[in-house]
Design an enzyme around this catalytic site. Sequence first.
Site, PDB file in Angstrom:
ATOM      1  N   LYS A 293       0.886  -1.180   0.000  1.00  0.00           N
ATOM      2  CA  LYS A 293       0.000   0.000   0.000  1.00  0.00           C
ATOM      3  C   LYS A 293       0.912   1.215   0.000  1.00  0.00           C
ATOM      4  O   LYS A 293       1.447   1.606   1.034  1.00  0.00           O
ATOM      5  CB  LYS A 293      -0.874  -0.025   1.253  1.00  0.00           C
ATOM      6  CG  LYS A 293      -2.233   0.651   1.110  1.00  0.00           C
ATOM      7  CD  LYS A 293      -2.188   2.112   0.764  1.00  0.00           C
ATOM      8  CE  LYS A 293      -1.825   2.995   1.947  1.00  0.00           C
ATOM      9  NZ  LYS A 293      -1.539   4.389   1.540  1.00  0.00           N
TER      10      LYS A 293
ATOM     11  N   GLU B 254       9.941  17.037  13.939  1.00  0.00           N
ATOM     12  CA  GLU B 254      10.413  16.715  12.599  1.00  0.00           C
ATOM     13  C   GLU B 254       9.708  17.618  11.593  1.00  0.00           C
ATOM     14  O   GLU B 254       8.497  17.526  11.412  1.00  0.00           O
ATOM     15  CB  GLU B 254      10.111  15.243  12.276  1.00  0.00           C
ATOM     16  CG  GLU B 254      10.725  14.795  10.968  1.00  0.00           C
ATOM     17  CD  GLU B 254      10.321  13.378  10.568  1.00  0.00           C
ATOM     18  OE1 GLU B 254       9.142  13.032  10.733  1.00  0.00           O
ATOM     19  OE2 GLU B 254      11.191  12.636  10.098  1.00  0.00           O
TER      20      GLU B 254
HETATM   21  P1  NAD Z   1       2.611   8.724   7.017  1.00  0.00           P
HETATM   22  O1  NAD Z   1       2.817   7.987   8.287  1.00  0.00           O
HETATM   23  O2  NAD Z   1       1.618   9.811   6.976  1.00  0.00           O
HETATM   24  O3  NAD Z   1       2.189   7.724   5.853  1.00  0.00           O
HETATM   25  C1  NAD Z   1       2.987   6.608   5.522  1.00  0.00           C
HETATM   26  C2  NAD Z   1       2.091   5.528   4.956  1.00  0.00           C
HETATM   27  O4  NAD Z   1       1.225   5.067   5.972  1.00  0.00           O
HETATM   28  C3  NAD Z   1       1.212   5.982   3.803  1.00  0.00           C
HETATM   29  O5  NAD Z   1       1.156   4.970   2.840  1.00  0.00           O
HETATM   30  C4  NAD Z   1      -0.135   6.172   4.468  1.00  0.00           C
HETATM   31  O6  NAD Z   1      -1.217   6.027   3.587  1.00  0.00           O
HETATM   32  C5  NAD Z   1      -0.108   5.055   5.485  1.00  0.00           C
HETATM   33  N1  NAD Z   1      -1.014   5.229   6.640  1.00  0.00           N
HETATM   34  C6  NAD Z   1      -1.438   6.380   7.215  1.00  0.00           C
HETATM   35  N2  NAD Z   1      -2.272   6.104   8.237  1.00  0.00           N
HETATM   36  C7  NAD Z   1      -2.371   4.753   8.324  1.00  0.00           C
HETATM   37  C8  NAD Z   1      -3.066   3.870   9.172  1.00  0.00           C
HETATM   38  N3  NAD Z   1      -3.850   4.322  10.165  1.00  0.00           N
HETATM   39  N4  NAD Z   1      -2.928   2.550   8.979  1.00  0.00           N
HETATM   40  C9  NAD Z   1      -2.143   2.060   7.992  1.00  0.00           C
HETATM   41  N5  NAD Z   1      -1.452   2.860   7.141  1.00  0.00           N
HETATM   42  C10 NAD Z   1      -1.570   4.189   7.304  1.00  0.00           C
HETATM   43  O7  NAD Z   1       4.060   9.214   6.584  1.00  0.00           O
HETATM   44  P2  NAD Z   1       4.429  10.144   5.348  1.00  0.00           P
HETATM   45  O8  NAD Z   1       3.998  11.535   5.674  1.00  0.00           O
HETATM   46  O9  NAD Z   1       3.942   9.488   4.102  1.00  0.00           O
HETATM   47  O10 NAD Z   1       6.022  10.042   5.334  1.00  0.00           O
HETATM   48  C11 NAD Z   1       6.862  10.880   6.043  1.00  0.00           C
HETATM   49  C12 NAD Z   1       7.350  10.208   7.304  1.00  0.00           C
HETATM   50  O11 NAD Z   1       8.036   9.005   6.983  1.00  0.00           O
HETATM   51  C13 NAD Z   1       8.349  11.050   8.083  1.00  0.00           C
HETATM   52  O12 NAD Z   1       8.028  11.026   9.441  1.00  0.00           O
HETATM   53  C14 NAD Z   1       9.674  10.341   7.838  1.00  0.00           C
HETATM   54  O13 NAD Z   1      10.637  10.531   8.838  1.00  0.00           O
HETATM   55  C15 NAD Z   1       9.231   8.928   7.752  1.00  0.00           C
HETATM   56  N6  NAD Z   1      10.257   8.120   7.077  1.00  0.00           N
HETATM   57  C16 NAD Z   1      11.030   7.294   7.839  1.00  0.00           C
HETATM   58  C17 NAD Z   1      12.052   6.544   7.256  1.00  0.00           C
HETATM   59  C18 NAD Z   1      12.935   5.656   8.084  1.00  0.00           C
HETATM   60  O14 NAD Z   1      13.647   4.835   7.523  1.00  0.00           O
HETATM   61  N7  NAD Z   1      12.938   5.778   9.406  1.00  0.00           N
HETATM   62  C19 NAD Z   1      12.259   6.636   5.872  1.00  0.00           C
HETATM   63  C20 NAD Z   1      11.442   7.495   5.128  1.00  0.00           C
HETATM   64  C21 NAD Z   1      10.436   8.231   5.743  1.00  0.00           C
END
Ligand code: NAD
Length: 522
Positions: free
Chosen positions: A197, A403
Amino acid sequence: MTIPTQSPATQQNHDLAAQLRDSRLKPGLKHFIGGQWVAGQAGRTFDAHSPVDNSLLVQVAEGDAGDINRAAQAAHDAFQTWREVGGAERRKILHRIADLIEKRSQEIAVLESLDTGQAIRFMKSAAARGAENFRFYADRAPAAGDGQSLPTTGFLNYSLRQPIGPVGVITPWNTPFMLSTWKIAPALAAGCTVVHKPAEWSPVSATLLAEIMDEAGLPKGVHNLVHGFGETAGKSLTEHPLIKAVAFVGETTTGSHIMRQGADTLKRVHFELGGKNPVVVFDDADLDKALDAVVFMIYSLNGERCTSSSRVLIQQGIYDEFTKRIAARAANIRVGDPLDPDTEVGPLVHPRHFQKVMSYFDKAREEGATIAEGGVRVGDTGNFVRPTLFTGARNDMAIAQEEIFGPVLTAIPFQDEAEALRLANDVAYGLAGYLWTNDLTRAHRFAHGLEAGMIWVNSENVRHLPTPFGGVKNSGIGRDGGDYSFEFYMETKNIAISLGTHKTARLGAGAPPAVTAKEVEG
Ligand code: NAD
């Protein structure tokens, strides 16, 4: 903003983009379930926009619980045969996927830039890294199930690893193609099947990846793709009983939701979450190199990078001079058209994220920090912001604790090593840390004390694929990379074979049984 398309290379990228928009995006994006491209069961779609001008980029099938159920069932059915496919065969298929990624890397890079706003110069490398991820795990597939031999008196114990089953992979929007390969390649090498997803703000490259894997001969149902929103499709995936584990990359708060959602079905979870990573610059460091690394690690990839060094801690004596040098470099960074190979920072992914990043400019002023550089948008359309440096900040300010996930750096002075370590650790996150010093003993001492999953000394983030990748504190649970990924995607089983020499305590045989300590465990 008006985007000039000067150089022939930029023009070429735009020509390819126009062609791909027409041929690839105009028809819309579908789910890929059980080897078929399908619309959502409910027939709904959502719009994805280009961050350059927020115009419509593509219409995407909006997945729901029904679509997730179909995909989970397909992954479950395919698992019964994929788990039996030998490692050598899996190796071949994964190498073919890598070949095709390399062959289509320009297309992947252009579409990823269009979809995310990331500058093409970085997306080319990200596509290449995607291929490397597949090659790396292709070569490890044959030995993924290997265990240990643990003999004892009268017994031969041996362990082996078996794939856990169908897994859910949920990815964010920042470098979606590369991050997806990071998760999917080891899962397939381990013998798992996948339901992916991708993030709703960046659905395009996941579609390309599904296509490539299909073309490479991955059996139907081994990889499934369902587009949609986190709160609906993502949530259903984490709750589905046929899905045995969830590999998630995204925000810390989403990680908490997923843990709750997966509790009833006892999901194994792997979380790669947010960061507020310190880069600590001591006055004995090679300051020219440190400057390059500090600037690179916050302003590359639009600062939308989990390992970005978003807090720079600088020793007091060099603070003024060093921050001036960062500001000068930031002011010189080329912000603009992501398809221009000279662009260093493109537009932020989405107007909502753009507003979030911009809100920290006000917050910095309110908190009493100084905006030494940037702090403004660029142009009046699209999500472009100037690379920004906050000085005069304290570690307890929101700009030092939260962040921001944009090209925004917060600089804080420190007096000595003890203070630097205290400031570095005084955040909720613990993903990466960067340390600049030429004092060898201090480097080791500091690295041991720093609360982070990954530390680079005298370097920016240079990743070696066998090494563990992941965070501590609010930055994650578990590690990716090398064999660490197999620990997540596989179950370890122990098999104990008696050599026929041990005696079993004889209950009910009349005489008081002699029970050994070894017989009463577990
Ligand atoms: P997000 O958490 O908003 O979304 C990530 C994914 O989770 C998306 O596909 C979203 O649709 C899904 N999602 C959202 N709510 C959900 C739920 N309740 N249940 C299941 N899936 C759900 O994150 P984002 O804004 O897309 O990405 C940015 C974040 O990702 C930042 O915090 C960044 O630090 C983090 N990130 C971490 C790493 C790492 O390796 N630690 C790498 C890249 C990005």
